[in-house]
Scaffold this motif. Structure first.
Motif, PDB file in Angstrom:
ATOM      1  N   PRO A  49       0.792  -1.119   0.243  1.00 51.99           N
ATOM      2  CA  PRO A  49       0.186   0.292  -0.065  1.00 51.99           C
ATOM      3  C   PRO A  49       0.752   1.177  -0.240  1.00 51.99           C
ATOM      4  O   PRO A  49       0.421   2.680  -1.102  1.00 51.99           O
ATOM      5  CB  PRO A  49      -0.990  -0.475   1.286  1.00 51.99           C
ATOM      6  N   ARG A  55      -7.175   6.171  -4.402  1.00 52.41           N
ATOM      7  CA  ARG A  55      -6.123   4.625  -4.648  1.00 52.41           C
ATOM      8  C   ARG A  55      -5.257   4.789  -3.074  1.00 52.41           C
ATOM      9  O   ARG A  55      -5.442   3.365  -3.174  1.00 52.41           O
ATOM     10  CB  ARG A  55      -5.241   5.600  -5.610  1.00 52.41           C
ATOM     11  N   THR A  56      -5.487   5.065  -1.910  1.00 50.47           N
ATOM     12  CA  THR A  56      -5.546   5.238  -0.491  1.00 50.47           C
ATOM     13  C   THR A  56      -6.225   4.812  -0.246  1.00 50.47           C
ATOM     14  O   THR A  56      -5.999   2.769   0.474  1.00 50.47           O
ATOM     15  CB  THR A  56      -5.618   6.760  -0.109  1.00 50.47           C
ATOM     16  N   THR A  66     -13.764  10.082  -5.807  1.00 50.71           N
ATOM     17  CA  THR A  66     -13.162   8.981  -7.043  1.00 50.71           C
ATOM     18  C   THR A  66     -14.324   9.547  -8.383  1.00 50.71           C
ATOM     19  O   THR A  66     -15.473  10.352  -8.229  1.00 50.71           O
ATOM     20  CB  THR A  66     -13.978   7.525  -6.175  1.00 50.71           C
ATOM     21  N   HIS A  67     -14.117   9.074  -9.068  1.00 50.74           N
ATOM     22  CA  HIS A  67     -14.603   9.538 -11.278  1.00 50.74           C
ATOM     23  C   HIS A  67     -15.799   7.967 -10.853  1.00 50.74           C
ATOM     24  O   HIS A  67     -16.619   7.802 -11.764  1.00 50.74           O
ATOM     25  CB  HIS A  67     -14.251   9.022 -11.407  1.00 50.74           C
ATOM     26  N   GLU A  93      -2.223  13.003  -4.491  1.00 54.09           N
ATOM     27  CA  GLU A  93      -3.277  13.558  -5.736  1.00 54.09           C
ATOM     28  C   GLU A  93      -4.215  14.745  -4.546  1.00 54.09           C
ATOM     29  O   GLU A  93      -4.918  15.643  -5.214  1.00 54.09           O
ATOM     30  CB  GLU A  93      -3.648  12.320  -6.223  1.00 54.09           C
ATOM     31  N   GLN A 107      -4.671  19.231  -4.657  1.00 52.71           N
ATOM     32  CA  GLN A 107      -5.911  19.905  -5.028  1.00 52.71           C
ATOM     33  C   GLN A 107      -6.266  20.740  -4.668  1.00 52.71           C
ATOM     34  O   GLN A 107      -6.851  21.675  -4.234  1.00 52.71           O
ATOM     35  CB  GLN A 107      -7.172  18.389  -5.373  1.00 52.71           C
TER      36      GLN A 107
HETATM   37  N1  LIG Z   1       3.149   9.119   3.422  1.00 56.91           N
HETATM   38  C1  LIG Z   1       2.027   8.696   4.080  1.00 56.91           C
HETATM   39  O1  LIG Z   1       1.490   9.546   5.049  1.00 56.91           O
HETATM   40  C2  LIG Z   1       0.661   8.794   2.710  1.00 56.91           C
HETATM   41  C3  LIG Z   1      -0.779   9.060   3.384  1.00 56.91           C
HETATM   42  C4  LIG Z   1      -2.010   9.273   3.094  1.00 56.91           C
HETATM   43  C5  LIG Z   1      -1.450   8.123   1.628  1.00 56.91           C
HETATM   44  N2  LIG Z   1      -0.290   7.861   1.582  1.00 56.91           N
HETATM   45  C6  LIG Z   1      -0.251   6.929   0.059  1.00 56.91           C
HETATM   46  O2  LIG Z   1      -0.544   7.233  -1.236  1.00 56.91           O
HETATM   47  C7  LIG Z   1      -1.044   6.442  -1.938  1.00 56.91           C
HETATM   48  C8  LIG Z   1      -1.728   7.053  -3.692  1.00 56.91           C
HETATM   49  O3  LIG Z   1      -1.486   8.576  -3.735  1.00 56.91           O
HETATM   50  P1  LIG Z   1      -1.934   9.014  -4.513  1.00 56.91           P
HETATM   51  O4  LIG Z   1      -2.091  10.749  -4.933  1.00 56.91           O
HETATM   52  O5  LIG Z   1      -1.449   7.529  -5.474  1.00 56.91           O
HETATM   53  O6  LIG Z   1      -3.251   8.555  -4.462  1.00 56.91           O
HETATM   54  P2  LIG Z   1      -5.176   8.637  -4.105  1.00 56.91           P
HETATM   55  O7  LIG Z   1      -4.984  10.866  -3.586  1.00 56.91           O
HETATM   56  O8  LIG Z   1      -4.661   8.306  -2.778  1.00 56.91           O
HETATM   57  O9  LIG Z   1      -6.328   8.979  -5.371  1.00 56.91           O
HETATM   58  C9  LIG Z   1      -6.374   9.464  -6.464  1.00 56.91           C
HETATM   59  C10 LIG Z   1      -7.133   9.285  -7.387  1.00 56.91           C
HETATM   60  O10 LIG Z   1      -8.846   9.528  -6.073  1.00 56.91           O
HETATM   61  C11 LIG Z   1      -9.565   9.546  -7.248  1.00 56.91           C
HETATM   62  N3  LIG Z   1      -9.480  11.701  -7.215  1.00 56.91           N
HETATM   63  C12 LIG Z   1      -8.887  12.561  -6.723  1.00 56.91           C
HETATM   64  N4  LIG Z   1      -9.828  13.793  -7.093  1.00 56.91           N
HETATM   65  C13 LIG Z   1     -10.272  13.770  -7.166  1.00 56.91           C
HETATM   66  C14 LIG Z   1     -11.628  14.559  -7.474  1.00 56.91           C
HETATM   67  N5  LIG Z   1     -11.438  14.970  -7.568  1.00 56.91           N
HETATM   68  N6  LIG Z   1     -12.891  13.239  -8.652  1.00 56.91           N
HETATM   69  C15 LIG Z   1     -12.464  12.491  -8.301  1.00 56.91           C
HETATM   70  N7  LIG Z   1     -12.111  11.842  -8.636  1.00 56.91           N
HETATM   71  C16 LIG Z   1     -10.856  11.978  -8.192  1.00 56.91           C
HETATM   72  C17 LIG Z   1      -9.013   9.343  -8.930  1.00 56.91           C
HETATM   73  O11 LIG Z   1      -9.538   7.566  -8.843  1.00 56.91           O
HETATM   74  P3  LIG Z   1     -10.438   7.605  -9.687  1.00 56.91           P
HETATM   75  O12 LIG Z   1     -10.583   8.243 -10.732  1.00 56.91           O
HETATM   76  O13 LIG Z   1     -10.270   5.319 -10.335  1.00 56.91           O
HETATM   77  O14 LIG Z   1     -11.975   7.002  -9.403  1.00 56.91           O
HETATM   78  C18 LIG Z   1      -7.467   9.604  -8.655  1.00 56.91           C
HETATM   79  O15 LIG Z   1      -6.783   8.893  -9.609  1.00 56.91           O
HETATM   80  C19 LIG Z   1      -1.105   5.288  -1.138  1.00 56.91           C
HETATM   81  O16 LIG Z   1       0.369   4.565  -1.817  1.00 56.91           O
HETATM   82  C20 LIG Z   1      -1.088   5.923  -0.249  1.00 56.91           C
HETATM   83  O17 LIG Z   1      -0.406   4.069   1.017  1.00 56.91           O
HETATM   84  C21 LIG Z   1       1.022   8.091   2.345  1.00 56.91           C
END
Ligand SMILES: NC(=O)c1ccc[n+]([C@@H]2O[C@H](COP(=O)([O-])OP(=O)(O)OC[C@H]3O[C@@H](n4cnc5c(N)ncnc54)[C@H](OP(=O)(O)O)[C@@H]3O)[C@@H](O)[C@H]2O)c1
Length: 190
Positions: free
Chosen positions: A26, A65-66, A87-88, A130, A134
């Motif tokens: 993850p 994704r998270t 999500t979408h 992401e 935003q």
């Molecule tokens: N180090 C830390 O403290 C920490 C904390 C939290 C998370 N994380 C890690 O962060 C990583 C994920 O981050 P990420 O940036 O890749 O992804 P993310 O922000 O978790 O998810 C991105 C996804 O969310 C949906 N999304 C985001 N904004 C949207 C909007 N305005 N409208 C509709 N859908 C929207 C889209 O998915 P769809 O289009 O598929 O619906 C997009 O592909 C994971 O590895 C997680 O474990 C780390």
């Protein structure tokens, strides 16, 4: 009044997850190193920061994704609070032990409104790079706490990307240094 906050554990070179994020990894390959301060620390100060993070969370907004890679490992919502997944993909609510996942398809303002409606006095906590990007870009993030981990990842998921080319000023609110990490809290100036 409830604030919009994020706590992100980040490598010194700016990655909040390693490469190849998946259900199996993850936080990406090598990524669990970022959470040693949470799970493998003897420091009371780290424990206090973790405890504060849980105690102040009134609602969560997370990226899909998270959610996808995290939900099985959590076996619950990530914090004991209502959780809104950006999500979408439309989906029915998912009720867990200590909170419900609501899937929001009409953008960050809508997610924020719904989160604030349920957060009470607590903070709205963001999860996912992401998502944080935003909210930062839209001027909707109030505070940011970075857990600076003394490790260089070289590759992975960056937090500070896609922010446009406008300078943003932050104010240092608090610095807590422990043997494993530096907890750096900022106020985002509007
Ligand atoms: N180090 C830390 O403290 C920490 C904390 C939290 C998370 N994380 C890690 O962060 C990583 C994920 O981050 P990420 O940036 O890749 O992804 P993310 O922000 O978790 O998810 C991105 C996804 O969310 C949906 N999304 C985001 N904004 C949207 C909007 N305005 N409208 C509709 N859908 C929207 C889209 O998915 P769809 O289009 O598929 O619906 C997009 O592909 C994971 O590895 C997680 O474990 C780390």
């Amino acid at each position: 009044v409830s604030k919009v906050t994020a706590d992100m554990s980040m490598s010194l070179d700016g990655f909040i997850a390693g490469p190849n994020v998946s259900v199996k990894f993850p936080l990406g390959e090598g990524g669990p190193r970022l959470h040693d301060w949470l799970f493998n620390s003897d420091s009371g100060a780290d424990a206090d920061v973790a405890q504060e993070m849980f105690a102040t969370t009134g609602a969560v907004i997370l990226g899909k994704r998270t959610f996808d890679v995290g939900v099985r490992a959590w076996g619950d919502t990530p914090f004991p609070a209502p959780s809104f997944v950006l999500t979408h993909e439309s989906r029915d609510e998912l009720v867990m032990k200590s909170g419900t996942f609501t899937f929001v398809t009409d953008g960050i303002e809508s997610a924020l409104q719904q989160a604030k409606n349920t957060a009470g006095e607590g903070d709205v906590r963001l999860m996912g790079a992401e998502v944080v990007q935003q909210f930062l870009k839209a001027g909707l993030l109030d505070e940011l706490q970075i857990q600076f981990v003394p490790v260089l990842f070289g590759d992975g998921v960056r937090l500070f990307e896609h922010l446009g080319n406008e300078q943003k000023e932050l104010e240092i609110m608090r610095v807590i240094e422990t043997p494993s990490v530096i907890h750096l809290r900022f106020r985002v100036l509007k």
